[in-house]
Design an enzyme around this catalytic site. Sequence first.
Site, PDB file in Angstrom:
ATOM      1  N   ARG A 103      45.877  41.688  46.023  1.00 27.71           N
ATOM      2  CA  ARG A 103      46.380  42.724  46.936  1.00 27.71           C
ATOM      3  C   ARG A 103      45.313  43.213  47.912  1.00 27.71           C
ATOM      4  O   ARG A 103      45.634  43.630  49.027  1.00 27.71           O
ATOM      5  CB  ARG A 103      46.941  43.892  46.128  1.00 27.71           C
ATOM      6  CG  ARG A 103      48.247  43.522  45.424  1.00 27.71           C
ATOM      7  CD  ARG A 103      48.616  44.540  44.385  1.00 27.71           C
ATOM      8  NE  ARG A 103      47.566  44.652  43.376  1.00 27.71           N
ATOM      9  CZ  ARG A 103      47.480  45.619  42.484  1.00 27.71           C
ATOM     10  NH1 ARG A 103      48.377  46.579  42.486  1.00 27.71           N
ATOM     11  NH2 ARG A 103      46.511  45.627  41.598  1.00 27.71           N
ATOM     12  N   ASP A 149      42.156  44.373  40.913  1.00 32.32           N
ATOM     13  CA  ASP A 149      41.645  45.558  41.607  1.00 32.32           C
ATOM     14  C   ASP A 149      40.328  45.350  42.343  1.00 32.32           C
ATOM     15  O   ASP A 149      39.455  46.230  42.319  1.00 32.32           O
ATOM     16  CB  ASP A 149      41.484  46.727  40.620  1.00 32.32           C
ATOM     17  CG  ASP A 149      42.821  47.414  40.349  1.00 32.32           C
ATOM     18  OD1 ASP A 149      43.841  46.957  40.912  1.00 32.32           O
ATOM     19  OD2 ASP A 149      42.847  48.386  39.581  1.00 32.32           O
ATOM     20  N   PRO A 151      47.153  33.522  43.751  1.00 33.32           N
ATOM     21  CA  PRO A 151      48.545  33.212  44.080  1.00 33.32           C
ATOM     22  C   PRO A 151      49.336  34.499  44.265  1.00 33.32           C
ATOM     23  O   PRO A 151      49.216  35.425  43.459  1.00 33.32           O
ATOM     24  CB  PRO A 151      49.040  32.445  42.843  1.00 33.32           C
ATOM     25  CG  PRO A 151      48.137  32.853  41.732  1.00 33.32           C
ATOM     26  CD  PRO A 151      46.815  33.188  42.355  1.00 33.32           C
ATOM     27  N   ALA A 172      53.288  35.347  45.217  1.00 32.05           N
ATOM     28  CA  ALA A 172      54.639  34.917  45.601  1.00 32.05           C
ATOM     29  C   ALA A 172      55.132  35.773  46.760  1.00 32.05           C
ATOM     30  O   ALA A 172      55.018  37.003  46.728  1.00 32.05           O
ATOM     31  CB  ALA A 172      55.577  35.046  44.403  1.00 32.05           C
ATOM     32  N   LYS A 227      46.250  30.746  34.652  1.00 32.33           N
ATOM     33  CA  LYS A 227      46.050  32.158  35.007  1.00 32.33           C
ATOM     34  C   LYS A 227      46.797  33.006  33.981  1.00 32.33           C
ATOM     35  O   LYS A 227      48.006  32.852  33.807  1.00 32.33           O
ATOM     36  CB  LYS A 227      46.561  32.414  36.426  1.00 32.33           C
ATOM     37  CG  LYS A 227      46.305  33.833  36.916  1.00 32.33           C
ATOM     38  CD  LYS A 227      46.359  33.876  38.440  1.00 32.33           C
ATOM     39  CE  LYS A 227      46.293  35.274  38.992  1.00 32.33           C
ATOM     40  NZ  LYS A 227      47.549  36.021  38.834  1.00 32.33           N
ATOM     41  N   CYS A 247      52.793  36.030  35.080  1.00 33.89           N
ATOM     42  CA  CYS A 247      53.815  36.728  35.877  1.00 33.89           C
ATOM     43  C   CYS A 247      54.596  37.702  34.989  1.00 33.89           C
ATOM     44  O   CYS A 247      55.125  37.310  33.948  1.00 33.89           O
ATOM     45  CB  CYS A 247      54.762  35.714  36.521  1.00 33.89           C
ATOM     46  SG  CYS A 247      56.058  36.527  37.481  1.00 33.89           S
TER      47      CYS A 247
HETATM   48  C1  FMN Z   1      53.361  40.430  45.650  1.00 27.57           C
HETATM   49  C2  FMN Z   1      52.647  39.764  44.506  1.00 27.57           C
HETATM   50  C3  FMN Z   1      52.960  38.464  44.179  1.00 27.57           C
HETATM   51  C4  FMN Z   1      52.298  37.823  43.126  1.00 27.57           C
HETATM   52  N1  FMN Z   1      52.593  36.513  42.848  1.00 27.57           N
HETATM   53  C5  FMN Z   1      51.909  35.842  41.878  1.00 27.57           C
HETATM   54  C6  FMN Z   1      52.153  34.465  41.618  1.00 27.57           C
HETATM   55  O1  FMN Z   1      52.973  33.812  42.280  1.00 27.57           O
HETATM   56  N2  FMN Z   1      51.443  33.884  40.618  1.00 27.57           N
HETATM   57  C7  FMN Z   1      50.513  34.567  39.882  1.00 27.57           C
HETATM   58  O2  FMN Z   1      49.881  33.997  38.999  1.00 27.57           O
HETATM   59  N3  FMN Z   1      50.253  35.864  40.126  1.00 27.57           N
HETATM   60  C8  FMN Z   1      50.918  36.505  41.105  1.00 27.57           C
HETATM   61  N4  FMN Z   1      50.620  37.821  41.368  1.00 27.57           N
HETATM   62  C9  FMN Z   1      49.518  38.476  40.660  1.00 27.57           C
HETATM   63  C10 FMN Z   1      48.217  38.375  41.474  1.00 27.57           C
HETATM   64  O3  FMN Z   1      47.818  37.030  41.655  1.00 27.57           O
HETATM   65  C11 FMN Z   1      47.081  39.141  40.780  1.00 27.57           C
HETATM   66  O4  FMN Z   1      46.887  38.599  39.502  1.00 27.57           O
HETATM   67  C12 FMN Z   1      47.370  40.619  40.634  1.00 27.57           C
HETATM   68  O5  FMN Z   1      47.922  41.166  41.821  1.00 27.57           O
HETATM   69  C13 FMN Z   1      46.091  41.386  40.281  1.00 27.57           C
HETATM   70  O6  FMN Z   1      45.114  41.225  41.268  1.00 27.57           O
HETATM   71  P1  FMN Z   1      44.819  42.390  42.352  1.00 27.57           P
HETATM   72  O7  FMN Z   1      44.570  43.644  41.555  1.00 27.57           O
HETATM   73  O8  FMN Z   1      43.629  41.883  43.115  1.00 27.57           O
HETATM   74  O9  FMN Z   1      46.060  42.545  43.176  1.00 27.57           O
HETATM   75  C14 FMN Z   1      51.307  38.496  42.374  1.00 27.57           C
HETATM   76  C15 FMN Z   1      51.001  39.821  42.703  1.00 27.57           C
HETATM   77  C16 FMN Z   1      51.653  40.466  43.746  1.00 27.57           C
HETATM   78  C17 FMN Z   1      51.280  41.880  44.093  1.00 27.57           C
END
Ligand code: FMN
Length: 349
Positions: free
Chosen positions: A253, A230, A25, A27, A167, A128
């Site tokens: 990301r 990551d 997810p 946002a 989550k 969050c």
């Molecule tokens: C722009 C943005 C929006 C996010 N929105 C949500 C969200 O709505 N719900 C949620 O559980 N996590 C949200 N996250 C967290 C991501 O789902 C994820 O847990 C976090 O980015 C770590 O994963 P990554 O290292 O692959 O980016 C958001 C992260 C980013 C960068």
Amino acid sequence: MNQDINTPALRIGDIPLRHGLMLAPLAGVSDHPFRAICRRFGAEYTVSEMVSAQSLCYERMSKKASVGEHSRTAPLACVHKDDVPMAVQLFGRDPVFLSEAAKMIEDGSYAGCRSQAAPAAIDLNMGCPVPKIVGNGEGSALLKNPTLAGALVRAVKAAVRIPVTVKIRIGWDDDSVNAVEMAKILEDSGADAICVHGRTRTQMYRPGVNLEQIAAVKAAVRIPVIGNGDIYTAADALHMKKVTGCDGWMIARGAMGNPWLFSELRAALNGTPYIPPTLTERLTLAREHMTRMMEEKGEKVGFAESKKQVAWYIHGISGAAAARGKLMSATTTEEALQILNALTENSRP
Ligand SMILES: Cc1cc2nc3c(=O)[nH]c(=O)nc-3n(C[C@H](O)[C@H](O)[C@H](O)COP(=O)(O)O)c2cc1C
């Protein structure tokens, strides 16, 4: 690596997932156009942007007939038929709002619902880190209140038939890492799967994912554990799997501007070669992404929101930094397309 759907990598409730490759997810990012694009490249499960349980409930209670039509919340919960299985993620801290909202999502009865398909699951946001959310005791603030977290899962489980997933992050801060305690409580309360983002709340998004804590959660519960944090390459995902034993991955990301990451991961799991996209393919998809957002959200909103997405697609291309600046101040689609076309021209040998 497992590819046989008869012996899936994991199941969310009774939904089998062949590889366990999920779009996290996000946002403001993981809207329907982005989810559909990621799915095309190999995401086999997606999660909506987070949806306020309280807003859905208030909108339903509103006496104004037009509230659903103008709702900014309802489209976030919409399930499209070309994007299943998809979980709808709720945030909140009130068991009544959360269970009512979950029920409305399951039966499509919230104001402004345009869903074309049933949601695969309700996902509860307990990760969050945003101050406004945490300040209300929601999102990762729930890590400080495992008893309430368990009660929320029980309330939502009692309200819906579809699976309920959660989550989490690994804890509030370095001194209060409690992912294992949380996971056991959530499992005992009926959660069908847990996604663990291997960072604390205070860490926000700083590099350094704690794989040991994801591994500890995996060892402590019987329900599927999805690893998150990551993953930018197939090697990152395979390393996470090796260290943690996670049942699946949530990619966030790493997929922004690079939905091909799912193809790369699939290729690695299938033992087939991965051919990265050419510059032309990247720019073509950026244009398509922009068009889809304008079609779905209307020209003005779609264009404004798509600029950041398009900027991610050009990351690393020669001349991208200057192009990104111009793109952000572009006021028309034609202008944005010209900027992209110029990048193609400039990169020709
Ligand atoms: C722009 C943005 C929006 C996010 N929105 C949500 C969200 O709505 N719900 C949620 O559980 N996590 C949200 N996250 C967290 C991501 O789902 C994820 O847990 C976090 O980015 C770590 O994963 P990554 O290292 O692959 O980016 C958001 C992260 C980013 C960068």
